[in-house]
Design an enzyme around this catalytic site. Structure first.
Site, mmCIF file in Angstrom:
data_model
loop_
_atom_site.group_PDB
_atom_site.id
_atom_site.type_symbol
_atom_site.label_atom_id
_atom_site.label_comp_id
_atom_site.label_asym_id
_atom_site.label_seq_id
_atom_site.Cartn_x
_atom_site.Cartn_y
_atom_site.Cartn_z
ATOM 1 N N LEU A 131 9.957 16.848 20.076
ATOM 2 C CA LEU A 131 8.845 15.903 20.084
ATOM 3 C C LEU A 131 8.395 15.703 21.523
ATOM 4 C CD1 LEU A 131 9.669 13.024 17.548
ATOM 5 C CD2 LEU A 131 7.759 14.610 17.450
ATOM 6 N N ASP A 132 7.087 15.731 21.768
ATOM 7 C CA ASP A 132 6.580 15.475 23.114
ATOM 8 C C ASP A 132 6.953 14.059 23.562
ATOM 9 O OD1 ASP A 132 5.447 17.976 23.182
ATOM 10 O OD2 ASP A 132 3.464 17.295 22.509
ATOM 11 N N PRO A 133 7.045 13.827 24.882
ATOM 12 C CA PRO A 133 7.312 12.454 25.350
ATOM 13 C C PRO A 133 6.307 11.440 24.833
ATOM 14 C CG PRO A 133 7.595 14.021 27.141
ATOM 15 C CD PRO A 133 7.033 14.801 25.993
ATOM 16 N N LEU A 134 5.060 11.862 24.626
ATOM 17 C CA LEU A 134 4.061 10.951 24.086
ATOM 18 C C LEU A 134 4.389 10.523 22.663
ATOM 19 C CD1 LEU A 134 1.132 9.653 24.077
ATOM 20 C CD2 LEU A 134 0.344 11.882 23.223
ATOM 21 N N ALA A 135 5.019 11.395 21.894
ATOM 22 C CA ALA A 135 5.257 11.144 20.471
ATOM 23 C C ALA A 135 6.493 10.287 20.261
ATOM 24 C CB ALA A 135 5.399 12.465 19.723
#
Length: 458
Positions: free
Chosen positions: A207-211
């Site tokens: 998962l991206d850090p944004l997610a």
């Protein structure tokens, strides 16, 4: 470990003890069998003339320098080294002295500790030796991973603990973690791994850090089945901002282009159907895909952009949840390899506008849902036994596969890597011996069930 504690107790009773050797930062204290007269006892590390040969040349014939008494010589050196450390670490604070100055006076300088370590050739064990923070306070329990502590026979003496770091253990199971925004998937994995002291761990999709949202973590034998969940469909809730495009496709990147938002809600609803089903999607430059062995995001950070081949992905569900002020929320169920950032940019182009991703939350991965997940803060607040209750059985990752139950004879053959006869449709299946998971198998059209992955405890 017991023998080490006994040897250190021997120092108190005046008997020789085997040496210790220091490995670690310069803030740790070194204990060692001091060769060539270098010893950690006393305020000065002065050489013993009888050992170095720099003193009186006419030393006695019975000097410890004699080569016919090597054991006695080395034992005495080890004894002085250990006694010197206890002398330094156990010095009491004198009344009226400055506490900070007194604490400083009992510290062995790092350079001297290093010198003592360099000459401890006969050290038999390597441990970290550190001082407990509260030197003259009440007894401080040793932290997890310590093999014991050395209690002084005087109340004012400083306690020491021998620490060998964190103890890792075998943990088998699946943890459904609700990853917070701003943390990488690997950081979340390592934080959860430390809480469980798991020796082996992995996750089932980045998962991206944004997610935020569901991040299934696998411990121990469950890591053998992580690849099967990677191919499962995922469900997300995404928030899009129209009228701007960023370098990364999400809110973390710099805005590189802007345009007015001229479409209406009806236009957005009419554009969604073309993105349902099987579509071709170009991966973003800021992705982990590799070109000539280098990840694309490394090339993007260098200001380079390369051609990417469009890939086929399947979007099973694309539902509009909300639209207002140039923003919209979407619910997306898609196949492996789908980039929601690329979906946002493609949707903006279809509306003659620009778009980027501002928020993303994973709601489900295959049969696993975020409603059953736990946060790192909740795990940290629990006791060890209560924390283990959040671990699921490894076969929770295989619930989409049909089960196959074998008798004792076939189960024994299966766990030894031999094929067995089984009726049913060809394909992968989860194999049990009674109610115990044996592993993952694959059945061919002839009815032969071959093992693909075996659980070690089976």
């Amino acid at each position: 470990m017991r023998s080490l504690a006994k040897e250190l107790q021997c120092v108190r009773r005046g008997r020789p003890a085997r040496g210790l050797r220091r490995h670690g930062s310069r803030q740790e204290v070194a204990v060692g069998a001091c060769e060539q007269g270098i010893c950690a006892s006393g305020p000065d590390l002065r050489a013993d003339p009888s050992r170095t040969g720099r003193g009186d040349p006419h030393r006695a014939p019975g000097s410890a320098r004699r080569h016919d008494q090597p054991d006695r010589c080395s034992d005495q050196r080890r004894l002085r080294a250990c006694q010197g450390l206890f002398q330094q670490s156990g010095r009491q604070r004198e009344p009226g002295n400055d506490p900070a100055r007194s604490a400083k006076s009992v510290r062995i300088p790092a350079q001297r500790a290093w010198q003592a370590d360099q000459h401890s050739h006969h050290a038999a064990t390597a441990f970290h030796l550190r001082r407990v923070a509260r030197a003259w306070g009440p007894d401080v329990e040793a932290d997890q991973g310590s093999i014991g502590d050395l209690r002084s026979d005087r109340p004012a003496r400083r306690r020491l603990s021998l620490s060998i770091g964190k103890t890792w253990r075998r943990v088998d199971g699946v943890l459904l973690l609700d990853k917070p925004t701003g943390m990488t998937s690997n950081s979340a994995l390592q934080a959860a791994r430390r809480l469980f002291s798991a020796a082996k761990a992995g996750h089932t999709g980045t998962l991206d850090p944004l997610a935020s949202g569901l991040l299934p973590l696998c411990f121990g034998e469950a890591t053998k089945f992580a690849v099967d969940l990677l191919a499962a469909d995922k469900t997300y809730e995404a928030e899009l901002q129209f009228g701007a495009r960023t370098a990364t496709g999400d809110v973390d990147g710099l805005v590189v282009e802007r345009c007015p938002v001229n479409f209406r809600l009806a236009d957005l609803e009419a554009a969604l159907p073309r993105f349902r089903g099987t579509v071709r999607q170009i991966p973003p430059m800021y992705s982990a895909l590799k070109r000539d062995g280098k990840p694309l995001y490394e090339l993007a950070r260098q200001g380079l952009e390369v051609d990417r081949e469009a890939r086929e992905v399947t979007i099973h569900e694309l539902t509009l949840l909300d639209f207002s002020a140039g923003r919209c929320r979407l619910r997306v169920t898609c196949s492996k390899g789908t980039y929601i950032r690329s979906l946002a940019e493609d949707l903006g182009k279809a509306l003659a506008s620009l778009a980027h991703l501002t928020a993303l939350r994973r709601l489900a991965a295959g049969p696993l849902a975020v409603s059953d997940a736990v946060t790192l803060e909740q795990l940290a607040a629990l006791a060890d036994e209560d924390r283990r209750c959040w671990l699921l059985a490894p076969d929770r990752l295989l619930q989409s596969l049909p089960p196959v139950y074998l008798d004792d004879a076939d189960a024994l053959r299966f766990v030894h890597g031999n094929p067995v006869r089984s009726s049913g449709l060809p394909g992968k299946c989860r194999v049990y011996g009674g109610h115990r998971l044996l592993g993952l198998g694959e059945r061919n059209e002839q009815g032969s069930l071959r093992p693909r992955r075996i659980v070690a405890s089976a």
